[in-house]
Enzyme design. Structure first.
Site, PDB file in Angstrom:
ATOM      1  N   GLU A   1       0.806  -1.683  -0.117  1.00 41.34           N
ATOM      2  CA  GLU A   1      -0.140  -0.093  -0.185  1.00 41.34           C
ATOM      3  C   GLU A   1       0.971   1.343   0.328  1.00 41.34           C
ATOM      4  O   GLU A   1      -0.065   2.661  -0.456  1.00 41.34           O
ATOM      5  CB  GLU A   1      -1.312  -0.089   1.044  1.00 41.34           C
ATOM      6  CG  GLU A   1      -2.638  -0.003   1.073  1.00 41.34           C
ATOM      7  CD  GLU A   1      -3.295   0.427   1.764  1.00 41.34           C
ATOM      8  OE1 GLU A   1      -3.905  -0.740   1.942  1.00 41.34           O
ATOM      9  OE2 GLU A   1      -3.071   0.507   2.777  1.00 41.34           O
TER      10      GLU A   1
ATOM     11  N   HIS B   1       6.459 -26.701   0.447  1.00 45.29           N
ATOM     12  CA  HIS B   1       6.003 -27.587  -0.035  1.00 45.29           C
ATOM     13  C   HIS B   1       4.748 -27.320  -0.782  1.00 45.29           C
ATOM     14  O   HIS B   1       3.803 -28.436  -0.895  1.00 45.29           O
ATOM     15  CB  HIS B   1       5.583 -28.902   1.043  1.00 45.29           C
ATOM     16  CG  HIS B   1       6.765 -29.395   1.820  1.00 45.29           C
ATOM     17  ND1 HIS B   1       7.187 -30.709   1.178  1.00 45.29           N
ATOM     18  CD2 HIS B   1       7.632 -28.687   2.691  1.00 45.29           C
ATOM     19  CE1 HIS B   1       8.295 -31.116   2.153  1.00 45.29           C
ATOM     20  NE2 HIS B   1       8.382 -29.649   3.235  1.00 45.29           N
TER      21      HIS B   1
ATOM     22  N   LYS C   1     -13.346   2.629  -2.381  1.00 43.31           N
ATOM     23  CA  LYS C   1     -14.122   2.559  -1.134  1.00 43.31           C
ATOM     24  C   LYS C   1     -15.071   3.536  -1.064  1.00 43.31           C
ATOM     25  O   LYS C   1     -16.526   4.150  -1.419  1.00 43.31           O
ATOM     26  CB  LYS C   1     -13.197   3.722   0.138  1.00 43.31           C
ATOM     27  CG  LYS C   1     -12.312   2.313   1.257  1.00 43.31           C
ATOM     28  CD  LYS C   1     -12.266   3.266   2.782  1.00 43.31           C
ATOM     29  CE  LYS C   1     -10.748   2.575   3.310  1.00 43.31           C
ATOM     30  NZ  LYS C   1     -10.107   3.708   3.909  1.00 43.31           N
TER      31      LYS C   1
HETATM   32  O1  PA5 Z   1      -3.117   2.478   6.335  1.00 40.57           O
HETATM   33  C1  PA5 Z   1      -4.339   2.789   5.404  1.00 40.57           C
HETATM   34  O2  PA5 Z   1      -4.100   3.261   5.289  1.00 40.57           O
HETATM   35  C2  PA5 Z   1      -5.819   1.482   5.161  1.00 40.57           C
HETATM   36  O3  PA5 Z   1      -5.127   0.630   5.339  1.00 40.57           O
HETATM   37  C3  PA5 Z   1      -6.592   1.917   6.232  1.00 40.57           C
HETATM   38  O4  PA5 Z   1      -5.918   1.188   7.556  1.00 40.57           O
HETATM   39  C4  PA5 Z   1      -7.401   1.230   6.076  1.00 40.57           C
HETATM   40  O5  PA5 Z   1      -8.585   1.370   4.575  1.00 40.57           O
HETATM   41  C5  PA5 Z   1      -9.175   1.475   6.906  1.00 40.57           C
HETATM   42  O6  PA5 Z   1      -9.412   2.910   6.780  1.00 40.57           O
HETATM   43  P1  PA5 Z   1      -9.385   3.455   8.244  1.00 40.57           P
HETATM   44  O7  PA5 Z   1      -8.785   2.465   9.391  1.00 40.57           O
HETATM   45  O8  PA5 Z   1      -9.901   4.920   8.080  1.00 40.57           O
HETATM   46  O9  PA5 Z   1     -11.030   2.493   9.013  1.00 40.57           O
END
Ligand code: PA5
Length: 452
Positions: free
Chosen positions: A287, A308, A420
């Protein structure tokens, strides 16, 4: 004895692995990072200050203490991505692997349920367990934005359930942004216990905030030790040379691997307790760095299980991978001489499972060397709150350095946000009519399908 050792030998050309990278390339990249590091510590990113600031530790401890007095038996955590993976990592590493399987195993601690998915099948089953003892259930809702549909919808469901029990408000804790978001709005109106994600710290960099540390404190994990490990690692990471600073070394290797065509980064722990860590890293790398059509693809394999399943591909498949081995095994389990009449089992009899585990790890390393697949090893002397804190900080820093090398912002996630928005639009959220129309057009386009 060192807490963490990074061994990059088998990722370098000449010194072990013909598929490795040139040492002079490492020197060049690492020097660049060394210079960047000096500037960075003068103006650090938010997450870099966490080990020192111990943000909201007093409130975390107060609320965790309250949950102890409430004799909580079920800890239900709602959160997704960066809001759940840190906690899952800590629990995987520091709690009994079969924690929920019996009260004698749990030693007075609550059983826990981390709901990082909304498949109604799972939710319904957990619902059935929790509804039997609502008065001893603690609901922790974690969302930095406070707007994530998965988490909010779960909260809408579980709050209705919790309402059926006396004093339920005392057993709901919200962890969210200090200033904005629906969750904050709900907290202000309904008066639950609140903890925060500090300004400027995104989900996947939030494990050392209440996001990862409050659930840990409820489970009796020493959060000061986690912070201390991170703090000591942060001191190590101030140094400029990669031979003294393992975050620089780690980032340089990961970067140069990607640039030399080894863009698939396999994280392969030889340690069941680090399975969660591999998931956490997978998100952190993917990410943070998957931007502008670039970025490595992290993937997880478990030693020895995936020897394996995946090792064939790593040894003999496309030359597009590097393998990050994590090793930690100290516990012993003797192998008895159960079948003395079978001579060919002599090599196992009266040895220890720990020896076999290590031999398997070495076997994998050697097969990778022979195949020319570069690998490197992160060796943990022990897994405890302290070493875990250090490990989190090490990898967060390496990813921050990688952001610099790729010249991208490692802290945003526009691709996640796009998903989202479409989800909300499809569900009919006001203000997203344009996105809804676009979604309808795309989804109603002619399809190529095969049916059975
Ligand atoms: O690392 C990130 O920013 C994302 O993975 C968020 O943690 C994830 O989308 C969840 O978002 P939020 O904490 O706003 O619910």
């Amino acid at each position: 004895m060192s807490t963490i050792t990074l061994d990059i030998t088998n990722s370098l050309k000449g010194s072990g692995n013909r598929g490795g990278i040139e040492k002079k390339a490492v020197n060049k990249t690492a020097s660049e990072l060394g210079r960047y590091n000096q500037a960075l510590w003068k103006n650090p990113y938010g997450f870099m200050e966490l080990p020192e600031s111990r943000f909201q530790f007093d409130i975390i401890k107060k609320l965790a203490g309250r949950s102890k007095r409430q004799k909580i038996k079920n800890l239900v955590i709602l959160g997704i991505g960066g809001s759940s993976l840190g906690t899952e990592t800590i629990f995987d590493a520091l709690l009994h692997p079969f924690h929920n399987y019996g009260s004698d195993i749990r030693k007075g601690l609550p059983q826990y349920f981390i709901l990082d998915n909304i498949d109604p099948h799972t939710i319904n089953r957990i619902f059935d367990i929790v509804r039997k003892d609502l008065e001893h259930t603690l609901l922790v809702v974690i969302s930095k934005s406070g707007e994530t549909p998965e988490t909010i919808s779960q909260f809408m469901i579980f709050k209705k359930l919790m309402e059926k029990s006396k004093g339920f408000r005392e057993r709901i804790i919200l962890i969210t942004d200090q200033e904005k978001g629906i969750l904050k709005q709900i907290a202000d109106k309904e008066g639950y216990g609140v903890l925060n994600v500090p300004e400027g710290i995104g989900g996947r960099f939030s494990v050392l905030t209440p996001v990862g540390l409050f659930p840990s404190a409820v489970m009796g994990i020493d959060i000061d030790d986690i912070a201390q490990g991170a703090l000591d690692m942060s001191k190590h990471i101030r140094k400029a040379k990669y031979t003294d600073n393992m975050a620089i070394a780690l980032a340089s290797i990961l970067y140069l691997m990607d640039k030399s065509g080894r863009n698939i980064h396999v994280i392969m722990p030889y340690c069941g307790r680090l399975s969660g860590f591999a998931d956490w890293f997978r998100q952190l790398e993917a990410e943070s760095l998957g931007k502008n059509s670039f970025g490595p693809t992290p993937t997880k394999a478990m030693g020895v299980t995936d020897q394996h399943s995946q090792l064939q591909l790593y040894v003999d498949g496309p030359r597009d991978k590097c393998i990050m081995l994590l090793y930690s095994a100290r516990e012993r389990r003797p192998i008895p001489n159960t079948f003395p009449y079978i001579d060919s089992l002599d090599y196992l009899a009266k040895k220890d499972l720990n020896e076999l585990f290590y031999a398997e790890f070495l076997g994998t390393s050697l097969s990778l060397i022979e195949a020319g697949t570069p690998s490197f090893t992160v060796l943990l002397n022990d897994i405890n709150a302290y070493s875990l804190g250090a490990l989190f900080f090490l990898y967060e820093m390496a990813i921050a350095y990688l952001g610099h090398l790729y010249t991208i912002n490692p802290f945003d996630q526009p691709g996640v946000e796009l998903g989202k928005i479409y989800t909300k639009a499809i569900m009919g959220k006001a203000g997203l009519e344009k996105q809804r129309a676009k979604a309808d057009r795309t989804l109603s386009a002619p399809k190529t399908v095969i049916t059975f």
